[in-house]
Scaffold this motif. Structure first.
Motif, short mmCIF file in Angstrom:
data_model
loop_
_atom_site.label_atom_id
_atom_site.label_comp_id
_atom_site.label_asym_id
_atom_site.label_seq_id
_atom_site.Cartn_x
_atom_site.Cartn_y
_atom_site.Cartn_z
N GLN A 160 0.82 -1.22 0.00
CA GLN A 160 0.00 0.00 0.00
C GLN A 160 0.85 1.27 0.00
O GLN A 160 0.50 2.26 -0.62
N ARG A 173 -1.57 -14.04 0.60
CA ARG A 173 -2.57 -13.92 1.63
C ARG A 173 -3.09 -15.32 1.93
O ARG A 173 -3.32 -16.12 1.02
N PRO A 219 -8.73 -14.43 11.37
CA PRO A 219 -8.15 -13.39 10.53
C PRO A 219 -7.25 -13.97 9.45
O PRO A 219 -6.62 -15.01 9.66
N PRO A 220 -7.17 -13.30 8.30
CA PRO A 220 -6.24 -13.72 7.26
C PRO A 220 -4.81 -13.39 7.71
O PRO A 220 -4.60 -12.56 8.58
N VAL A 242 -0.76 -12.49 6.13
CA VAL A 242 -0.16 -11.93 4.92
C VAL A 242 1.36 -11.99 4.97
O VAL A 242 1.94 -12.03 6.04
N THR A 261 2.18 -16.23 10.52
CA THR A 261 3.18 -15.29 11.02
C THR A 261 3.25 -15.37 12.54
O THR A 261 2.23 -15.54 13.19
N GLN A 262 4.45 -15.25 13.07
CA GLN A 262 4.63 -15.16 14.53
C GLN A 262 5.49 -13.92 14.80
O GLN A 262 6.57 -13.80 14.24
N MET A 263 5.03 -13.07 15.70
CA MET A 263 5.72 -11.80 15.95
C MET A 263 6.90 -11.94 16.91
O MET A 263 7.17 -11.03 17.71
N GLU A 304 9.76 -9.19 17.06
CA GLU A 304 9.28 -7.89 17.54
C GLU A 304 8.91 -7.95 19.02
O GLU A 304 9.19 -7.01 19.76
N VAL A 330 4.44 -2.61 15.95
CA VAL A 330 3.80 -2.31 14.68
C VAL A 330 2.27 -2.29 14.81
O VAL A 330 1.58 -1.64 14.03
N LEU A 331 1.75 -2.97 15.83
CA LEU A 331 0.29 -3.03 16.00
C LEU A 331 -0.29 -1.64 16.27
O LEU A 331 -1.41 -1.33 15.86
N HIS A 383 -9.00 -20.43 19.60
CA HIS A 383 -7.83 -20.73 18.78
C HIS A 383 -6.53 -20.36 19.47
O HIS A 383 -5.51 -20.15 18.80
N HIS A 411 1.52 -15.47 17.29
CA HIS A 411 0.80 -15.51 16.01
C HIS A 411 -0.47 -14.66 16.08
O HIS A 411 -0.74 -13.85 15.21
N LEU A 425 -1.29 -12.22 17.90
CA LEU A 425 -1.04 -10.77 17.97
C LEU A 425 -0.93 -10.17 16.57
O LEU A 425 -1.40 -9.06 16.31
N PHE A 426 -0.30 -10.91 15.65
CA PHE A 426 -0.13 -10.39 14.29
C PHE A 426 -1.48 -10.18 13.61
O PHE A 426 -1.63 -9.33 12.73
N ALA A 427 -2.47 -10.96 14.05
CA ALA A 427 -3.81 -10.82 13.47
C ALA A 427 -4.40 -9.44 13.73
O ALA A 427 -5.23 -8.96 12.95
N THR A 456 -3.37 -7.69 10.67
CA THR A 456 -4.03 -8.10 9.42
C THR A 456 -5.51 -7.76 9.43
O THR A 456 -6.08 -7.43 8.39
N LEU A 457 -6.15 -7.83 10.60
CA LEU A 457 -7.56 -7.43 10.67
C LEU A 457 -7.73 -5.97 10.27
O LEU A 457 -8.70 -5.61 9.60
N LEU A 494 -5.41 -4.17 8.40
CA LEU A 494 -4.93 -3.99 7.02
C LEU A 494 -5.98 -4.41 6.00
O LEU A 494 -6.12 -3.79 4.94
N THR A 495 -6.69 -5.49 6.31
CA THR A 495 -7.63 -6.03 5.34
C THR A 495 -9.04 -5.47 5.54
O THR A 495 -9.98 -5.90 4.87
N ARG A 539 -11.08 -5.90 7.91
CA ARG A 539 -12.04 -6.76 8.62
C ARG A 539 -12.47 -6.13 9.94
O ARG A 539 -13.56 -6.43 10.44
N TYR A 596 -9.89 -5.11 20.38
CA TYR A 596 -9.61 -6.48 19.97
C TYR A 596 -8.33 -6.97 20.65
O TYR A 596 -8.29 -8.10 21.17
#
Lengths: 315, 315
Positions: free
Chosen positions: A81, A120, A127-128, A130, A176-178, A181, B191-192, B217, B224, B226-228, B231-232, B234-235, B237, B246
């Motif tokens: 983006q 993706r 959640p998706p 990426v 992905t696993q953070m 970070e 980054v979140l 889940h 993992h 946390l990265f969602a 993505t939630l 970014l996409t 959702r 969240y």
């Protein structure tokens, strides 16, 4: 014109591995080998002037390659983006052909630079996920070690580690696993960092102890086990010098706990990335009983070459 | 001398709830009720002048109470390594008597202030856990709701949440979860936070979605999940406004996942602390199928009173 001495005539592709914080340009031959590479710190997140800024960054790094007429193919955040041009994610499952057909071109002073899409992964569990750039590395690993194409689990440790499941040359899914970070943020900004020294010697015993804590007692939860980093220091059970490696082991251990559970245990496991970090993962995997692990450095060049070969047929 | 109007003659104890970032002084009557309280920001971690600085902080806040002759009892970080005087942790299992006997005195211009010890919980699963101040709140809950003494699970949500298991008036064990600090650090420094707004409206639907992600889940691992959060956003959702809640739900959900697994499911569950935060936990617990939860505000005063009563017999 560029002289033959500065531009190897075996070149068949100019590959660009263009991430958030750096740009690497590579001359790639007909075997997918890198003949020459150059690097700059003009990553996609450092460029704020729109397409002109990206074009100028290429001028600066490889302006002398412009006239050679070789095709240009780029992967990474350059297609995000906030990159040169947004390239929509391809959806898993995806192979080299899907990535090639999803590429979009930008103009670099009259020449075309193809930007690859990221990947993706939509999951039932919500959640998706990426990635942008790592998909090219995965395909590079399949190019370099063709036996991985049938079935493999390809792990790319880092700030945001990626675990990709490959079947029949296709990325079926990934997560992905953070981890990296979390390590940086907890060390620099949480109470855990207060007991830590700036630059201690590595302590592999403490690292292993952290991995074992995650392996044997991970069900206590990461928010609880993180606090132990503090109590181990406060109570003198671990020297303050050892705390960063204990934290690293604990976090990598939690990554393995989740990652190994999700993979097909019969699939060979491969690590891609910075060698010292990969060695930490090898050690941690060994503690989890996964002894056979292959390690490759960054495989973006081989991945770009593989996709470029496919692209000739589909574009 | 202090006049009767400014110092209620029903006072039987001057209680000090002296944490890292604040000091609260309370006049407590013979029923354990607070008659009057005063607060300052001179928490233990803000005072760097050794004992003199602590003594001066009391002068400033309650100098006019010095001459009244009432006993002084303090809990919290004032008894830590960097407090007025280090008071070694009492070991679990521990009751009011164990805390009373572990107290150490400091001198405030010729008067004695008793500092209570914190609690330490040694576990088979590795590192010890510690608390300072929350043990007094646990005993306060037993003072206010005597039916909890037989068996209960007492949860104190916060920066470092504490889950204490009580049997027969004794704290058998406890565990810390860094939930609140993880939230703050990930929001402010990872980054979140980049997709989050400074001060959005609460979004309880997003909070519930985060709790459910952890509940259903959580085995995918916090690094993992946390990265969602990213993505939630970014996409698209989840709206960017919804991301902080969240994240909050995801982290509290992981805390409950671990905490509920460790408790005796037949023990009543009680929340102590700031009402708005406790209400989040009530909602999250409900999503985990734990519907009957009692909520109390800070119970330090009642705890100090309970320990002071016991102390008369053992000191």
């Amino acid at each position: 014109m560029v002289s033959v001495t500065s531009f190897p005539r075996e070149t068949r592709l100019i590959g660009l591995d263009w991430g958030s914080s750096s740009l690497r340009a590579m001359l790639i031959d007909g075997e997918g080998q890198v003949l020459l590479s150059r690097q700059s710190t003009q990553g996609a997140s450092t460029l704020h002037g729109g397409p002109a800024a990206f074009s100028a960054a290429l001028d600066e790094l490889i302006g002398d390659w412009h006239a050679t007429g070789q095709p240009l193919l780029a992967c990474g955040m350059v297609g995000s983006q906030h990159g040169w041009r947004e390239v929509p994610y391809a959806a898993c499952p995806a192979d080299a052909r899907a990535l090639a057909t999803g590429a979009l071109a930008v103009d670099w002073r009259g020449r075309s630079v193809r930007l690859l899409p990221g990947l993706r992964c939509d999951t039932e569990a919500g959640p998706p996920d990426v990635m942008r750039g790592e998909e090219t590395q995965v395909l590079g690993a399949l190019e370099l070690l063709p036996e991985l194409a049938a079935r493999s689990c390809i792990v790319m440790p880092g700030t945001h580690s990626k675990w990709a499941q490959v079947v029949d040359g296709t990325v079926r899914s990934f997560a992905t696993q953070m981890t990296g970070e979390l390590y940086a943020v907890m060390r620099q900004h949480s109470v855990l960092g207060r007991l830590m020294l700036a630059d201690p010697q590595p302590d592999l015993l403490a690292f292993a102890e952290g991995v074992r804590a995650a392996r044997d007692h991970g069900e206590l939860g990461l928010p609880h086990q993180l606090f132990a980093v503090r109590t181990l220091g406060l109570t003198g059970r671990l020297a303050h010098e050892a705390l960063p490696d204990y934290l690293s082991g604990l976090l990598i251990g939690h990554e393995l706990r989740a990652g190994l559970q999700a993979r097909d245990a019969s699939a060979p496991l491969v690590l891609l990335g910075e060698p010292a970090l990969c060695q930490r993962y090898v050690k941690a995997l060994d503690l989890f009983g996964v002894g056979e692990v292959q390690v490759l450095p960054n495989t973006a060049a081989a991945g770009l070459w593989r996709i470029a070969q496919v692209a000739r047929g589909v574009l």
